[in-house]
Motif scaffolding. Structure first.
Motif, PDB file in Angstrom:
ATOM      1  N   ALA A  35      18.004 -12.964 -32.735  1.00 39.46           N
ATOM      2  CA  ALA A  35      17.794 -11.623 -32.167  1.00 39.46           C
ATOM      3  C   ALA A  35      17.635 -10.583 -33.277  1.00 39.46           C
ATOM      4  O   ALA A  35      16.757  -9.714 -33.198  1.00 39.46           O
TER       5      ALA A  35
ATOM      6  N   GLY B 196      18.172 -13.202 -27.718  1.00 41.14           N
ATOM      7  CA  GLY B 196      19.274 -13.903 -28.370  1.00 41.14           C
ATOM      8  C   GLY B 196      19.888 -14.961 -27.482  1.00 41.14           C
ATOM      9  O   GLY B 196      20.204 -16.064 -27.933  1.00 41.14           O
ATOM     10  N   VAL B 197      20.054 -14.648 -26.196  1.00 40.49           N
ATOM     11  CA  VAL B 197      20.614 -15.621 -25.256  1.00 40.49           C
ATOM     12  C   VAL B 197      19.660 -16.802 -25.089  1.00 40.49           C
ATOM     13  O   VAL B 197      20.085 -17.966 -25.063  1.00 40.49           O
TER      14      VAL B 197
ATOM     15  N   ARG C 134      14.235  -8.516 -34.159  1.00 39.11           N
ATOM     16  CA  ARG C 134      14.262  -7.043 -34.206  1.00 39.11           C
ATOM     17  C   ARG C 134      13.581  -6.543 -35.457  1.00 39.11           C
ATOM     18  O   ARG C 134      12.760  -5.622 -35.411  1.00 39.11           O
TER      19      ARG C 134
ATOM     20  N   ARG D 149      15.281  -1.772 -25.065  1.00 36.24           N
ATOM     21  CA  ARG D 149      15.471  -2.565 -26.284  1.00 36.24           C
ATOM     22  C   ARG D 149      16.728  -3.424 -26.240  1.00 36.24           C
ATOM     23  O   ARG D 149      16.714  -4.584 -26.648  1.00 36.24           O
ATOM     24  N   LEU D 150      17.827  -2.850 -25.772  1.00 37.23           N
ATOM     25  CA  LEU D 150      19.082  -3.592 -25.744  1.00 37.23           C
ATOM     26  C   LEU D 150      18.955  -4.854 -24.896  1.00 37.23           C
ATOM     27  O   LEU D 150      19.360  -5.944 -25.320  1.00 37.23           O
ATOM     28  N   PHE D 151      18.386  -4.729 -23.718  1.00 36.46           N
ATOM     29  CA  PHE D 151      18.238  -5.885 -22.838  1.00 36.46           C
ATOM     30  C   PHE D 151      17.215  -6.879 -23.392  1.00 36.46           C
ATOM     31  O   PHE D 151      17.374  -8.085 -23.226  1.00 36.46           O
ATOM     32  N   THR D 152      16.189  -6.383 -24.045  1.00 38.97           N
ATOM     33  CA  THR D 152      15.177  -7.261 -24.622  1.00 38.97           C
ATOM     34  C   THR D 152      15.773  -8.125 -25.712  1.00 38.97           C
ATOM     35  O   THR D 152      15.621  -9.352 -25.708  1.00 38.97           O
ATOM     36  N   TYR D 153      16.470  -7.513 -26.662  1.00 37.21           N
ATOM     37  CA  TYR D 153      17.030  -8.281 -27.778  1.00 37.21           C
ATOM     38  C   TYR D 153      18.204  -9.150 -27.339  1.00 37.21           C
ATOM     39  O   TYR D 153      18.392 -10.245 -27.873  1.00 37.21           O
ATOM     40  N   THR D 154      18.963  -8.694 -26.350  1.00 35.15           N
ATOM     41  CA  THR D 154      20.045  -9.523 -25.829  1.00 35.15           C
ATOM     42  C   THR D 154      19.487 -10.767 -25.147  1.00 35.15           C
ATOM     43  O   THR D 154      19.984 -11.876 -25.362  1.00 35.15           O
ATOM     44  N   SER D 155      18.458 -10.583 -24.348  1.00 38.70           N
ATOM     45  CA  SER D 155      17.873 -11.736 -23.659  1.00 38.70           C
ATOM     46  C   SER D 155      17.196 -12.689 -24.632  1.00 38.70           C
ATOM     47  O   SER D 155      17.265 -13.911 -24.468  1.00 38.70           O
TER      48      SER D 155
ATOM     49  N   VAL E 177      22.388 -14.819 -32.221  1.00 41.01           N
ATOM     50  CA  VAL E 177      22.506 -13.488 -32.829  1.00 41.01           C
ATOM     51  C   VAL E 177      21.557 -13.368 -34.009  1.00 41.01           C
ATOM     52  O   VAL E 177      20.875 -12.347 -34.180  1.00 41.01           O
TER      53      VAL E 177
END
Length: 92
Positions: free
Chosen positions: A51, A78-79, A55, A70-76, A48
């Protein structure tokens, strides 16, 4: 419930196979302020943090405006950071 004879004899073996992943030494944990936190939770917090840091860096660099998902980019991101930290800390 009445089990067939062959299944009744094979049930203990099947239970041993299912319990084979259990370990005796416990899960990886860190002592933080006297309390033990699981290793996966610390790796998730690292993910987290990475990510959020990326950002901020992407917004300052102007890359964030170009991203479409953006949501999928930053989530991936972070994962990937969480899994990499898990691999480096508790790897094979």
């Amino acid at each position: 419930m009445h089990l067939p004879r062959t299944l009744r004899h094979q049930a203990p073996s099947l239970l041993l196979l299912v319990a084979g992943g259990c370990s005796l030494h416990g899960a990886p944990a860190f002592s933080v302020a006297g309390a033990y936190f699981p290793g996966w939770m610390i790796c998730a917090l690292i993910g987290v943090g990475v990510a959020v840091g990326l950002r901020v860096a992407f917004v300052l660099a102007g890359i964030d405006a170009v991203l479409s998902l953006r949501l999928f980019t930053y989530t991936s991101l972070g994962v990937m950071a969480a899994l990499l930290s898990w691999l480096l800390c508790f790897g094979p």
